[in-house]
Design a protein around this motif. Structure first.
Motif, short mmCIF file in Angstrom:
data_model
loop_
_atom_site.label_atom_id
_atom_site.label_comp_id
_atom_site.label_asym_id
_atom_site.label_seq_id
_atom_site.Cartn_x
_atom_site.Cartn_y
_atom_site.Cartn_z
N ALA A 79 38.87 92.17 107.39
CA ALA A 79 38.99 92.93 106.14
C ALA A 79 38.35 94.31 106.24
O ALA A 79 38.57 95.15 105.38
CB ALA A 79 38.36 92.15 104.99
N PHE A 91 47.55 89.08 87.94
CA PHE A 91 46.44 88.17 87.78
C PHE A 91 45.97 88.21 86.34
O PHE A 91 46.37 89.07 85.56
CB PHE A 91 45.30 88.48 88.75
N THR A 93 42.76 88.26 85.07
CA THR A 93 41.54 88.94 84.63
C THR A 93 41.87 90.31 84.06
O THR A 93 42.83 90.94 84.46
CB THR A 93 40.57 89.19 85.80
N ARG A 94 41.02 90.74 83.15
CA ARG A 94 41.20 92.06 82.59
C ARG A 94 40.31 93.01 83.36
O ARG A 94 39.09 92.87 83.40
CB ARG A 94 40.78 92.05 81.12
N PHE A 103 36.88 96.53 93.82
CA PHE A 103 37.02 95.31 94.62
C PHE A 103 37.37 95.63 96.07
O PHE A 103 37.12 94.81 96.96
CB PHE A 103 38.09 94.39 94.02
N PHE A 106 34.62 95.09 98.46
CA PHE A 106 34.05 93.76 98.61
C PHE A 106 33.73 93.37 100.06
O PHE A 106 32.66 92.81 100.32
CB PHE A 106 34.97 92.71 97.97
N PRO A 107 34.62 93.67 101.02
CA PRO A 107 34.29 93.28 102.40
C PRO A 107 33.01 93.95 102.89
O PRO A 107 32.33 93.42 103.77
CB PRO A 107 35.49 93.79 103.20
N GLN A 157 38.98 100.37 100.58
CA GLN A 157 38.52 99.37 101.55
C GLN A 157 38.13 100.05 102.87
O GLN A 157 37.46 99.44 103.70
CB GLN A 157 39.65 98.35 101.77
N ASN B 225 30.46 86.04 93.00
CA ASN B 225 31.18 87.20 93.52
C ASN B 225 32.49 86.79 94.18
O ASN B 225 33.49 87.49 94.07
CB ASN B 225 30.30 87.95 94.53
N THR B 226 32.46 85.66 94.87
CA THR B 226 33.70 85.16 95.47
C THR B 226 34.70 84.77 94.38
O THR B 226 35.89 85.04 94.50
CB THR B 226 33.40 83.94 96.37
N ASN B 228 34.93 86.12 91.47
CA ASN B 228 35.50 87.37 90.95
C ASN B 228 36.69 87.81 91.78
O ASN B 228 37.71 88.25 91.26
CB ASN B 228 34.45 88.48 90.96
N VAL B 229 36.54 87.71 93.10
CA VAL B 229 37.62 88.16 93.99
C VAL B 229 38.80 87.19 93.92
O VAL B 229 39.95 87.59 93.91
CB VAL B 229 37.11 88.30 95.43
N ALA B 231 39.82 85.61 91.50
CA ALA B 231 40.58 85.82 90.28
C ALA B 231 41.70 86.84 90.48
O ALA B 231 42.61 86.93 89.68
CB ALA B 231 39.65 86.28 89.15
N LEU B 232 41.63 87.61 91.56
CA LEU B 232 42.68 88.59 91.83
C LEU B 232 43.91 87.95 92.46
O LEU B 232 44.90 88.62 92.70
CB LEU B 232 42.16 89.68 92.78
N ALA B 236 45.34 89.04 97.40
CA ALA B 236 44.27 90.03 97.28
C ALA B 236 42.97 89.46 97.82
O ALA B 236 42.22 90.16 98.52
CB ALA B 236 44.11 90.45 95.83
N LEU B 240 40.79 90.80 101.05
CA LEU B 240 39.40 91.23 100.96
C LEU B 240 38.47 90.34 101.78
O LEU B 240 37.25 90.43 101.65
CB LEU B 240 38.96 91.25 99.49
N VAL B 242 38.18 86.91 101.95
CA VAL B 242 37.72 85.61 101.48
C VAL B 242 38.52 84.54 102.20
O VAL B 242 39.75 84.64 102.28
CB VAL B 242 37.94 85.49 99.95
N TYR B 287 35.52 90.75 84.01
CA TYR B 287 35.93 89.87 85.11
C TYR B 287 34.74 89.11 85.69
O TYR B 287 34.91 88.14 86.40
CB TYR B 287 36.60 90.69 86.22
#
Lengths: 256, 343
Positions: A79, A91, A93-94, A103, A106-107, A157, B225-226, B228-229, B231-232, B236, B240, B242, B287
């Protein structure tokens, strides 16, 4: 430093009578610039792209990105050198644009964003002209803006390799051109290697450095746009009469 | 001075709370919930105790009420956390872990005991041993289901859910079939057990249930945190870095421990987790699971403790708590949904 595929193969519904096989594909995608994957539906473009992006299991063969085997290298390490974006991204989530782009870090951050991360996020957002929209929620955006937000995420990223699966889908002329110009800049100014699945051969010819043409699960042609943009080559690839004419900004394929 | 630059970088941030207004809202909702939660706790503890303070009998009653509140807290925590994590993992805010057939398994165990051994069988299912056994049975079912369906060649959430629904349906009809052949008095005893009821829980279960639920909640909190990711969505999350399949199985296993514990404790509760989660999404509007989970728990606790207090102590109808949770909860959910216009 490149993406190299050796004897890569994917069997769909193996064993049944109507099994479909993609590959074996052996090829090398050089680092730098934009490489476009083109070909008719079902040629295996997205399959190859998602296998490089380790989203899809490889049935046979091996893919390495900058020397790292995509299967055996930990996903987390991959990643940091390769990002991949598919077309369907819905997805529940908002999220605001900025949170989504965040995001992308994240990596590197593991979810705890540092000031350095915020800087990369701001850069990616500015790069794709989303600065004014960064605090909007994704469900308040048009399709084109949302697509740009996803691309900003993979740019944030900070990977050398960026794989995009049909990013121009559902975009109108203006937004498609904008998107390609921004990707061109990402390749030129940020030095990213971009591999992109495109449907429109004219977009591919104009914006990419190399075209990898696929048909029936095989790579049939891999070269500079000028080598691909020829009547016979294109007619063969797409099973359609294609005529290449000289347009104001380079060759154009006409097929209707 | 450097202040403007600092201000600039602070203004452009990607934190889960977007603005000071958002922050105010979140803090306000949390404050109201904490107040309500404390209020109901105090109310349940102090309302109408028939003996004067501080002698032996008072302590006995206070201890029983404390155990009820502890049960409520454990159940609310388990359902709220499990539902939020489950909905994130399957990327769907309408499904709840209940869809995987935990309730049906609980029902079938209870019904089989009644069918095979009569009233004595139902009564025999009370105690630490049977509690732990039921817990284990539900966890084994869930773990087999998840690992088989998520790691095998299906490897597909929708197939897993479908199989869960089918298993739930099969177990449900099996229970139904056995219930038809019970004599009325056994059936009556059984029915009381099959409604989620705080009084089903015994104080001696709590030393097992509390640590289990706290530990699993801590594990999920640690993975926030995982989550959160995840949820994408699958691609995705994979992009990232995971390890999606592994994380999915871990989360599902943790969720099933939570739901199994809560179900073994008080019986099936379909709606509580759903309600806590949906209200938390609406009011937290973020989120971040570190912000969603506490709010979902407080919603769950407030709803359950509130309805328990009113029904048990004010109206003297303790058995109907879940009925009211579903009635009021459903209404609140519809009102919130209508006003916000989105899920």
């Amino acid at each position: 430093m490149s993406i190299s595929l050796s004897e890569v193969q994917k069997d769909y519904s193996a064993g049944s009578r109507d099994s479909v096989q993609i590959g074996p594909v052996t090829t090398e995608i050089e680092a730098g610039g934009i490489t476009a994957l083109v070909g008719p539906n079902g040629a295996g473009k997205s399959t190859i792209l998602t296998m490089i992006g380790r989203l899809l299991e490889i049935d046979h063969g091996q893919i390495t990105v900058a020397g790292h085997d995509v299967v055996s290298t930990p996903s987390k390490a991959i990643a940091k050198i390769l990002s991949v974006l598919r077309q369907e991204n819905h997805f529940v989530t908002r999220l605001t644009v900025r949170q989504l782009v965040g995001f992308g870090r994240f990596p590197h951050s593991g979810g705890r964003l540092t000031l350095g991360d915020e800087k990369y996020i701001s850069e990616a957002i500015d790069f794709l002209d989303l600065t004014d929209l960064e605090n909007r929620y994704l469900d308040q955006l048009s399709g084109g803006q949302r697509q740009r937000a996803y691309v900003a995420m993979v740019l944030a990223q900070q990977t050398d390799y960026v794989l995009l699966d049909e990013p121009l889908n559902n975009l109108d002329m203006q937004h498609a051109v904008q998107m390609m110009q921004q990707l061109r800049r990402a390749a030129d100014e940020l030095g990213r290697t971009i591999v992109i699945v495109l449907h429109d051969i004219n977009f591919a010819a104009h914006y990419s450095d190399r075209i990898l043409a696929m048909k029936n699960g095989q790579v049939v042609k891999h070269g500079r746009p000028a080598e691909i943009m020829q009547d016979k080559v294109l007619s063969d690839i797409f099973n359609t009469e294609v005529q290449v004419i000289e347009g104001p900004n380079g060759p154009l394929a006409v097929y209707y | 001075m450097f202040k403007t630059a600092e201000h600039q970088s602070l203004r452009r941030h990607s934190k889960p709370i977007t603005s000071s207004k958002h922050m105010r809202n979140y803090v306000l909702v949390m404050a109201v919930l904490v107040t309500l939660a404390v209020g109901f706790t105090v109310a349940v503890m102090s309302y109408n105790i028939p003996v004067a303070c501080c002698d032996e009998r008072w302590w006995l009653i206070a201890g029983m009420r404390r155990d009820s509140l502890l049960t409520i807290a454990v159940v609310a925590l388990a359902h709220a956390v499990a539902t939020v994590a489950f909905q994130t993992a399957v990327n769907n805010r309408i499904l709840t872990p209940g869809i995987m057939g935990f309730g049906s398994l609980y029902t079938v165990i209870q019904t089989a005991a009644a069918y095979l051994f009569g009233v004595g069988g139902v009564v025999a299912l009370v105690g630490v041993g049977p509690f732990l056994l039921q817990l284990l049975a539900m966890m084994v079912l869930a773990t087999i289901l998840y690992t088989w369906l998520l790691s095998g060649r299906f490897s597909n959430i929708h197939i897993m859910l479908l199989v869960g629904v089918v298993i739930g349906g099969v177990l449900g009809s099996l229970s139904n079939f056995m219930q038809r052949m019970l004599d009325p008095s056994t059936f009556d005893v059984l029915t009381a057990r099959l409604f989620g009821n705080i009084s089903n829980a015994r104080a001696e279960y709590l030393p097992y249930a509390v640590p289990i639920v706290l530990l699993v909640t801590a594990l999920l909190w640690w993975r926030a945190n995982t989550l959160n990711v995840m949820a994408l969505g699958k691609t995705a999350a994979l992009n990232l870095g995971v390890s999606y399949k592994r994380e999915l199985i871990i989360i599902m296993a943790l969720v099933s421990v939570l739901v199994a514990t809560a179900t073994a404790l008080v019986g099936p509760m379909m709606f509580l987790g759903f309600l806590s989660a949906i209200l938390a999404y609406q009011f937290a509007d973020t989120y971040s699971h570190r912000l969603l989970l506490p709010m979902a728990f407080l919603f769950g606790y407030t709803i359950l403790a509130g309805s328990y207090f009113i029904l048990r102590h004010v109206w003297d109808a303790g058995g109907a708590v879940t009925v009211i949770v579903e009635l009021i909860g459903g209404l609140v959910f519809l009102i919130v949904l209508m006003r916000k216009g989105r899920l």
